[in-house]
Design a protein around this motif. Structure first.
Motif, short mmCIF file in Angstrom:
data_model
loop_
_atom_site.label_atom_id
_atom_site.label_comp_id
_atom_site.label_asym_id
_atom_site.label_seq_id
_atom_site.Cartn_x
_atom_site.Cartn_y
_atom_site.Cartn_z
N GLU A 240 -0.85 5.64 -30.38
CA GLU A 240 -0.56 6.42 -29.19
C GLU A 240 -1.71 7.39 -28.89
O GLU A 240 -2.49 7.75 -29.79
N ASP A 241 -1.80 7.82 -27.62
CA ASP A 241 -2.84 8.77 -27.24
C ASP A 241 -2.72 10.08 -28.01
O ASP A 241 -3.73 10.72 -28.32
N VAL A 242 -1.49 10.49 -28.29
CA VAL A 242 -1.24 11.64 -29.14
C VAL A 242 -0.68 11.10 -30.45
O VAL A 242 0.41 10.54 -30.49
N TYR A 243 -1.44 11.24 -31.52
CA TYR A 243 -1.15 10.55 -32.77
C TYR A 243 0.24 10.83 -33.32
O TYR A 243 0.89 9.96 -33.92
N THR A 244 0.76 12.04 -33.13
CA THR A 244 2.06 12.40 -33.68
C THR A 244 3.18 11.54 -33.10
O THR A 244 4.24 11.39 -33.73
N LEU A 245 2.98 10.94 -31.91
CA LEU A 245 4.01 10.09 -31.32
C LEU A 245 4.24 8.82 -32.13
O LEU A 245 5.28 8.18 -32.00
N ASN A 246 3.27 8.43 -32.96
CA ASN A 246 3.45 7.25 -33.80
C ASN A 246 4.49 7.48 -34.90
O ASN A 246 4.93 6.53 -35.54
N PHE A 247 4.89 8.73 -35.12
CA PHE A 247 5.87 9.04 -36.16
C PHE A 247 7.23 9.38 -35.57
O PHE A 247 8.09 9.93 -36.27
N ALA A 248 7.45 9.02 -34.29
CA ALA A 248 8.71 9.36 -33.62
C ALA A 248 9.91 8.65 -34.25
O ALA A 248 11.04 9.14 -34.14
N ASN A 249 9.67 7.50 -34.89
CA ASN A 249 10.77 6.74 -35.49
C ASN A 249 10.81 6.86 -37.02
O ASN A 249 11.46 6.06 -37.68
N PHE A 250 10.10 7.85 -37.54
CA PHE A 250 10.08 8.02 -38.99
C PHE A 250 11.49 8.36 -39.48
O PHE A 250 12.21 9.16 -38.87
N GLY A 251 11.89 7.76 -40.61
CA GLY A 251 13.26 7.86 -41.09
C GLY A 251 13.70 9.25 -41.51
O GLY A 251 14.87 9.61 -41.32
N VAL A 252 12.82 10.04 -42.07
CA VAL A 252 13.20 11.39 -42.53
C VAL A 252 13.15 12.33 -41.33
O VAL A 252 12.08 12.70 -40.85
N ILE A 253 14.33 12.70 -40.84
CA ILE A 253 14.42 13.43 -39.57
C ILE A 253 13.68 14.78 -39.60
O ILE A 253 12.95 15.10 -38.65
N PRO A 254 13.80 15.61 -40.65
CA PRO A 254 13.06 16.88 -40.64
C PRO A 254 11.55 16.69 -40.52
O PRO A 254 10.89 17.43 -39.79
#
Length: 509
Positions: free
Chosen positions: A349-363
């Motif tokens: 993604e253009d903003v790298y943090t968006l690649n972790f939107a589906n990461f399993g550990v919610i916090p």
């Protein structure tokens, strides 16, 4: 330049002294900003091999430019002390220097009395001619090159440039700094709104809703006001007043990037879904190189805020190591993040943090989604303080009433970006108007011109010996280096211009 500009540094107070580690944290936080989140996608798109080479070159070019800024600030301090010593001092630094030459001091004081009616060029020409007559007793080698006054880039432009150069300088700086603040004012509330709103919750008009029926757009504007009210007051103080904020932000930055790197390595090791095959990762993609350079210019931008960091340093001899270590640390982090991102995500993604939107550990997922809030919030006061000080210098008045100095100028800094933030939440639109042209000008062209013209002026006033005793002299002492930097800036602008034209007219081909 008339005498009204002669004491412009007097209304931009230095503030409390700063240790070398704190200066490192300030510069590091400024460097590791929003550009770092856009860098992985640009890195992968341009190809890992060519991106690595260019990243090292861009880091080195930024260090050269930063060292030129330090030298330029030292020269500007010397020239300003000669041109306008404090009248209320019993013995000024200039008088101490010229104490051995009554004739030299008499000539210099004669120039002070005539300074109000001379132009900047005529003043320095006459001063150079008269001082050269008593060069031996002047003792240029004994003159202090300490950066004792915080002289912002705007005031340095007044000292070194002609009228046309000063106008061009202000155009570049105002566009860049206001654009930066506008991007921050939009990006942070937008991130907060995206986290707090549920995309699937819509009303009968297909409008995204947040809490209690509030629309996404309304929630965004509420966050704009909250953000400005919370972080805006820092612009009313000195950079040193944000020390705790900078330390807290630095911890969050290290934690966020560490988590992203660990998750990316885990994906590579476990060959999770979406991990690209090594043979599919390209070493060079020529069409994307201009895009990568445009993003990278912002990743190494710190020159415009150096006066706020270097001037209050207790040990200014450590300025070069601080700049080098901060840039090297950021280069290392950029390289690790970009390589792990390139080989762990097939689509970045253009903003790298968006690649972790589906990461399993919610916090952890929410922590990473909110990282843009952390990194941009810490940089906002520094950019705002720099813009505020340059605006004060632009109006070229020696002293301002307390209300104007402490209230009006900070409000002039904060209000325009806030208005822009209330009108649009399109970050890409704002970035395109901020432009890599003003960024390249501030990072490369202006510091290179400062040091070229500064070295000429200091030799005219004090002779060739003066530069050799300048403790803040750049390690790149040859005049070939500023010329190389100017050529490099031209190349960067050409690449960015190509990218803009290509994106505007040929993006569908």
């Amino acid at each position: 330049m008339s005498g009204r500009n002669s004491n412009m540094a007097s209304h931009t107070d230095v503030g409390s002294q700063m240790s070398s580690p704190m200066a490192f944290i300030f510069v590091f936080n400024l460097l590791l900003g929003a550009g770092a989140l856009a860098l992985p996608a640009a890195f992968a798109d341009a190809g890992w091999l060519v991106s690595t080479v260019l990243l090292v070159i861009l880091c080195f070019a930024s260090f050269v430019s930063a060292s030129f800024m330090c030298e330029g600030m030292a020269i500007a301090n010397v020239l300003q002390n000669v041109a306008c010593p404090k009248k209320n001092d019993n013995v000024t630094e200039t008088e101490q220097l010229l104490a051995g030459s009554a004739n030299g001091l008499q000539l210099l004081k004669y120039e002070f009395s005539d300074y109000e009616s001379d132009s900047d060029t005529e003043y320095y020409s006459n001063l150079s001619l008269q001082i050269s007559q008593s060069q031996a007793s002047l003792g240029g080698s004994r003159y202090s090159f300490r950066i004792s006054k915080r002289i912002e880039m705007a005031e340095m432009a007044e000292i070194f440039f002609n009228k046309v150069g000063v106008v061009l300088f202000y155009v570049a700086v105002i566009i860049y700094l206001y654009g930066d603040l506008a991007i921050y004012t939009v990006a942070v509330p937008k991130s907060l709104a995206n986290v707090s709103c549920i995309p699937d919750l819509r009303d009968e008009h297909n409008v995204t809703l947040c809490w209690n029926g509030v629309s996404h757009d309304a929630a965004y504007r509420i966050f704009v006001l909250i953000y400005v009210l919370c972080i805006g007051p820092f612009v009313f103080f000195n950079a040193q007043k944000t020390t705790l904020l900078q330390i807290f932000s630095s911890i969050l930055r290290h934690t966020s990037f560490f988590i992203m790197v660990v998750i990316a390595i885990d994906r590579i090791m476990k060959h999770k879904h979406g991990v690209p095959k090594p043979q599919d990762v390209k070493p060079v993609i020529f069409d994307k190189i201009p895009d990568f350079i445009g993003v990278s210019v912002y990743c190494f931008m710190c020159q415009h805020s150096l006066p706020s960091f270097i001037t209050p340093m207790k040990n200014q001899n450590r300025a070069t190591p601080v700049l080098l270590s901060a840039l090297a640390a950021c280069l290392g982090i950029y390289a690790v993040v970009c390589y792990t991102a390139t080989f762990s995500f097939e689509n970045l993604e253009d903003v790298y943090t968006l690649n972790f939107a589906n990461f399993g550990v919610i916090p952890i997922r929410y922590f990473l989604e909110l990282y843009p809030v952390f990194c941009l919030t810490a940089s906002y006061p520094i950019i705002g303080i720099t813009l505020r000080n340059n605006l004060k210098t632009l109006f070229s008045k020696e002293e301002y009433p307390w209300l104007v100095d402490r209230v009006v100028f900070p409000l002039l800094t904060i209000i325009p970006p806030t208005i822009i933030g209330m009108c649009t939440e399109n970050v890409e639109f704002l970035v395109s108007y901020t432009g890599a042209f003003s960024g390249a000008a501030i990072q490369y062209i202006i510091p290179a011109c400062f040091v070229l013209l500064g070295r000429i002026k200091i030799k005219e006033v004090f002779g060739r010996e003066a530069s050799s005793v300048n403790k803040n002299h750049s390690v790149f002492s040859s005049n070939l280096w500023p010329v190389v930097l100017l050529v490099w800036a031209g190349c960067c602008m050409a690449f960015v211009l190509y990218y803009k034209i290509n994106a505007a007219f040929f993006s569908d081909n």
